[in-house]
Design a protein around this motif. Structure first.
Motif: not given
Length: 465
Positions: A81-88, A106-112
């Motif tokens: 989740r921290q990595a995605f926040k940085t990418v966003k 839009a489907n963050l939990d499943a994708n991560l």
């Protein structure tokens, strides 16, 4: 016969005296060396702390390497989740799959969760990068960029967060690129500090196609010296060999690391760290930001020796210098470094940076467009971004900023009146743009250091035009 015997005895006696003399000489030499050793030891014990630190600095070598093994186990949902926040936060365009950051979220939990499972189960496969060629300022050449898909960007950010704490303690102090608490400004400040200490001769070096020509074997060998997790090493290698899609055609990548990848700057620092320590051991002072670096010396002969050392280091890395861009110069003559023109007289925007800024302004203020608030807002974004980088306390850009501010207002007058007439300078004053329309100026961002070392803004002049 008697004479021969006496002569033989005399020769034996002379030989014995020479041997005794040699033994005494060796004994005296040992005593002298032992005394010098005791004196050196005694001096080091009585040495002040600052001098002792300098004595250790002279014998500075690369820290001892201890390999890291279980990195895959450190991949957790929190890290994902921290990595995605940085990418966003970094935004960026979509890759070859045309999935944007918003669509991925839009489907963050499943994708991560799916991505984390692939990373830990050794089933992850990197997708090809989307090739984008951007023009180089002041040149007809283009710079190839590789845009990964959002999913791969998150995976690369995870790898970066795992590898960076491992390699950061090994990085040389002269490296300023893509490191926490460092940047272009710290690199330039360090360069100016060395110039003030008497290092006036400069080796302005340029590596030929660094990101495009860096061998994969060199990258993997550098990472393997510190990492022993086979899964992590396999993922890094998959990113290097992912290939690119250009005009709908897949092209494999057998060499180089793509510009635009999240992990590429870290890999560049890992590889070039070997050159940093080689220059340190050779006794040269240098400053590096990613693949841009300068080597500083007190004499021309010193920078010439540094040039040979750099060539030998790059040859071992499978790279080479660009002969047309690499040159020996001095601080008095000036040279370009990280967007600035550094010389003993001034520290200002280099000509390419100024031309790039003017091209952006021309694109916004073309006469075919309508003059309105959106134009002022677009200009303010460009002005603020340029000033935040170049309006530094060490810079001497104020006079140039005044000229560029006047030029911008001239463009706006021509845009509003659909003509270029010098009489419009009186009809539409500079105060009208600044106070009524809210137009920013480059000059208002200029700063300086006061006598207490605090950064303060300069008082802008009353603009007439």
């Amino acid at each position: 016969m008697k004479d021969k015997t006496e002569k033989r005895r005399g020769d034996q006696g002379q030989t014995t005296r020479q041997a005794n003399k040699s033994a005494v000489s060796h004994k005296r030499l040992s005593q002298v060396l032992a005394g010098e050793t005791r004196n050196v030891r005694r001096q080091s014990q009585n040495m002040p702390e600052a001098t002792a630190w300098q004595h250790q600095r002279e014998r500075l070598t690369m820290p001892k390497i201890i390999k890291e093994h279980s990195l895959t186990g450190r991949i957790t949902p929190k890290l994902m989740r921290q990595a995605f926040k940085t990418v966003k936060r970094n935004r960026g365009a979509a890759g070859v799959d045309k999935v944007s950051v918003q669509m991925f979220e839009a489907n963050l939990d499943a994708n991560l969760d799916a991505l984390m499972r692939d990373l830990k189960d050794r089933t992850f496969q990197a997708k090809p990068l989307r090739r984008v060629n951007i023009p180089k300022p002041g040149s007809t050449k283009t710079r190839p960029l590789g845009i990964p898909i959002v999913r791969d960007r998150v995976a690369q950010e995870v790898l970066r967060r795992l590898l960076e704490p491992i390699f950061e303690p090994l990085f040389h102090d002269a490296s300023h690129g893509f490191r926490k608490g460092r940047g272009c400004h710290s690199a330039i400040e360090r360069t100016l500090e060395l110039h003030g200490q008497g290092y006036r001769h400069v080796l302005d070096a340029d590596i030929k196609g660094f990101f495009d020509n860096l061998p994969h074997k060199v990258i993997m060998d550098a990472v393997c010296r510190r990492v022993a997790d086979g899964n992590i090493l396999g993922i890094v290698e998959k990113f290097l060999k992912a290939g690119v899609m250009e005009d709908g055609v897949f092209k494999p990548t057998t060499v180089g690391t793509p510009q635009g990848g999240v992990i590429s700057p870290l890999l560049a620092n890992i590889v070039l760290n070997q050159m940093d320590w080689a220059l340190e051991e050779a006794g040269y002072m240098h400053v590096r930001y990613a693949d841009d670096f300068v080597v500083l010396g007190r004499t021309k002969a010193e920078t010439q020796g540094a040039l040979e050392t750099v060539r030998q280091c790059l040859d071992r890395l499978g790279l080479q210098l660009s002969e047309e861009k690499t040159r020996l110069t001095t601080y008095g003559k000036g040279y370009d470094f990280l967007g600035f023109r550094l010389s003993a007289r001034s520290r200002r925007m280099r000509d390419k940076s100024r031309s790039k800024f003017q091209d952006k302004v021309r694109e916004i203020t073309t006469r075919s467009r309508n003059f309105g608030k959106e134009v002022i807002d677009a200009l303010n974004r460009v002005i603020r971004g340029t000033a935040n980088y170049f309006a530094q306390p060490f810079a001497t850009c104020r006079w140039l900023f005044q000229k560029l501010d006047s030029w911008i207002r001239m463009r706006l007058r021509a845009m509003k009146k659909k003509r270029k007439n010098y009489n419009d300078n009186r009809r539409i004053s500079g105060r009208y743009f600044c106070r009524k329309l809210g137009l920013l100026t480059l000059e208002q961002f200029c700063t300086y250091k006061d006598e207490n070392g605090e950064t303060r803004r300069v008082a802008p002049r009353n603009v007439a035009t």
